[in-house]
Enzyme design. Structure first.
Site, short mmCIF file in Angstrom:
data_model
loop_
_atom_site.label_atom_id
_atom_site.label_comp_id
_atom_site.label_asym_id
_atom_site.label_seq_id
_atom_site.Cartn_x
_atom_site.Cartn_y
_atom_site.Cartn_z
CB ILE A 1 -0.97 -0.03 1.21
CG1 ILE A 1 -1.78 -1.33 1.18
CG2 ILE A 1 -1.92 1.17 1.18
CD1 ILE A 1 -2.59 -1.61 2.43
CG PHE B 1 2.15 2.97 4.36
CD1 PHE B 1 0.85 2.65 4.00
CD2 PHE B 1 2.65 4.20 3.98
CE1 PHE B 1 0.07 3.55 3.28
CE2 PHE B 1 1.88 5.11 3.27
CZ PHE B 1 0.59 4.78 2.92
CE1 TYR C 1 -1.30 -5.55 11.40
CE2 TYR C 1 -3.54 -6.40 11.14
CZ TYR C 1 -2.54 -5.51 10.78
OH TYR C 1 -2.79 -4.58 9.80
CG ASN D 1 -10.52 -7.86 3.96
OD1 ASN D 1 -11.12 -7.39 4.93
ND2 ASN D 1 -10.04 -9.09 3.95
CG HIS E 1 -4.02 -10.92 2.27
ND1 HIS E 1 -2.78 -10.36 2.27
CD2 HIS E 1 -4.59 -10.59 3.45
CE1 HIS E 1 -2.60 -9.70 3.40
NE2 HIS E 1 -3.69 -9.82 4.13
CB ILE E 2 -9.20 -14.56 0.06
CG1 ILE E 2 -10.05 -15.48 -0.79
CG2 ILE E 2 -9.74 -13.14 -0.02
CD1 ILE E 2 -9.83 -16.93 -0.59
CB ALA F 1 -7.22 -19.77 14.78
N1 UDP Z 1 -9.54 -17.17 3.12
C1 UDP Z 1 -9.79 -18.42 2.55
N2 UDP Z 1 -8.77 -19.03 1.87
C2 UDP Z 1 -7.52 -18.48 1.73
C3 UDP Z 1 -7.29 -17.21 2.30
C4 UDP Z 1 -8.32 -16.59 3.00
O1 UDP Z 1 -10.89 -18.95 2.66
O2 UDP Z 1 -6.65 -19.09 1.10
C5 UDP Z 1 -10.63 -16.48 3.81
C6 UDP Z 1 -10.31 -16.09 5.24
O3 UDP Z 1 -10.59 -17.17 6.11
C7 UDP Z 1 -11.24 -14.90 5.44
C8 UDP Z 1 -11.31 -14.25 4.05
O4 UDP Z 1 -10.87 -15.26 3.13
O5 UDP Z 1 -12.52 -15.34 5.76
C9 UDP Z 1 -10.40 -13.04 3.90
O6 UDP Z 1 -9.12 -13.41 4.38
P1 UDP Z 1 -7.85 -12.53 4.13
O7 UDP Z 1 -6.68 -13.27 4.75
O8 UDP Z 1 -7.75 -12.19 2.69
O9 UDP Z 1 -8.13 -11.19 4.90
P2 UDP Z 1 -8.51 -10.91 6.44
O10 UDP Z 1 -9.98 -10.65 6.44
O11 UDP Z 1 -8.12 -12.09 7.26
O12 UDP Z 1 -7.74 -9.70 6.77
#
Ligand code: UDP
Length: 323
Positions: A12, A73, A141, A170, A187-188, A277
């Site tokens: 960012i 940042f 965190y 996010n 991250h997803i 978790a």
């Molecule tokens: N998530 C998932 N699979 C992955 C990574 C993340 O299902 O490989 C889910 C995670 O459990 C959460 C959402 O995606 O519900 C967003 O997660 P991310 O780590 O991107 O951001 P956060 O909300 O934790 O900051």
């Protein structure tokens, strides 16, 4: 303005540096380069390599640059790691943060725009989340960011600091040659895109039994370009305090995977896996205060538009910046 940007070689921070310079500001980046990428550093910015945990590093940089403001940042930002090693987070994000604030005070710098997070709220019961929603972080965190907000409030009372806490939801997406490249990727969106990139056979969905419409977690995905615009506006706004940066709309993990399938044309197999978790069911911002104060609103509201920018970046950088 002359702005000292800590963490300007990160995700960012690098996009915001570009926006600041495009808007006519002068940027000096302060970055340890532990997690930053030299390829992400805007050639129009200068770089001071230093570690916030070393007071002499940041004091020396502050004295040399004499900035009008700081954008902060630089931090560790992995929820899971923080739950295993809290000291690493408090030392960097809070002890390093105190060093930064003291160096600012020593040089008469009062304006700081701080990268805070919706993780400071924990798991609020009511959605959407307002700036007045109680902050009860559920991991070290989020706690480290909450502590630093509170510290800066004391520097405001005692030293006349003018802090702005931008609480990101996010962060995602890419802008031009600048994208998301983390040594450990949790991250997803980048994880979903690993499948069409051929780096992963499937994406794991962490839990489908949450209290949400389709059972997967709901998040408010905010594009990094929108975040960067908000920083530039916050720099000169006559405002101190917190602002939520989100779109105001939530999408589930299943919806994100489906959007990625549409963008990439790849079937992206998804496997429901155990919960991770500490994941709250739902985190969605009420961004109306940022609109009132900054005249800011997210331009990217559709996950497909966001994922398209990330997909272009990952295709151009299949191994991240490292190539
Ligand atoms: N998530 C998932 N699979 C992955 C990574 C993340 O299902 O490989 C889910 C995670 O459990 C959460 C959402 O995606 O519900 C967003 O997660 P991310 O780590 O991107 O951001 P956060 O909300 O934790 O900051």
């Amino acid at each position: 303005m002359k702005v000292l940007v800590t963490g300007g070689a990160g995700y960012i921070g690098s996009v915001t540096t570009k926006h600041l310079i495009d808007a006519g500001h002068e940027v000096v980046i302060f970055d340890s380069m532990e997690l930053g990428h030299k390829e992400a550093i805007d050639p129009r910015a200068s770089l001071i390599v230093g570690d916030l945990r070393n007071y002499d590093d940041i004091l020396g940089a502050m004295q040399k640059v004499q900035p009008d403001a700081v954008m902060h940042f630089a931090a560790y930002a992995l929820v899971g790691e923080s739950s295993e090693n809290p000291g690493k987070y408090f030392r960097n994000n809070d002890v390093g943060g105190v060093n930064l604030a003291d160096a600012m005070q020593a040089c008469g710098v009062k304006r700081i725009v701080f990268s805070s997070t919706c993780a400071t709220y924990g798991q609020p019961e009511k959605m959407p989340i307002l700036e007045t929603t109680p902050q009860c972080p559920t991991n070290p965190y989020g706690q480290s960011k909450f502590i630093y907000e509170q510290m800066l409030r004391w520097y405001q009372k005692i030293h006349g600091f003018r802090p702005v806490f931008l609480r990101y939801f996010n962060a995602c997406g890419a802008e031009g040659g600048l994208g998301e490249d983390h040594a450990i990727e949790t991250h997803i969106i980048p994880n979903v895109l690993k499948v069409p990139l051929g780096k992963s056979p499937e994406v794991k969905i962490f839990g489908d039994d949450y209290n949400t419409p389709d059972g997967s977690c709901v998040r408010d995905y905010i594009h990094v370009s929108d975040l960067a615009r908000a920083h530039v506006l916050a720099l000169t706004a006559d405002y101190s305090g917190p602002l939520n940066l989100g779109t105001g709309v939530g999408f589930s993990v299943f919806e994100i995977v489906e959007a990625a399938r549409k963008v990439t044309g790849h079937p992206i197999p998804a496997v429901v896996s155990p919960r991770r978790a500490g994941d709250p069911d739902m985190l969605v911002a009420d961004p109306s205060e940022a609109k009132r104060v900054l005249g800011w609103e997210a331009e990217y509201k559709n996950p497909e538009d966001i994922i398209r920018t990330a997909w272009e970046w990952h295709q151009a950088h299949p191994n991240g910046y490292a190539e």
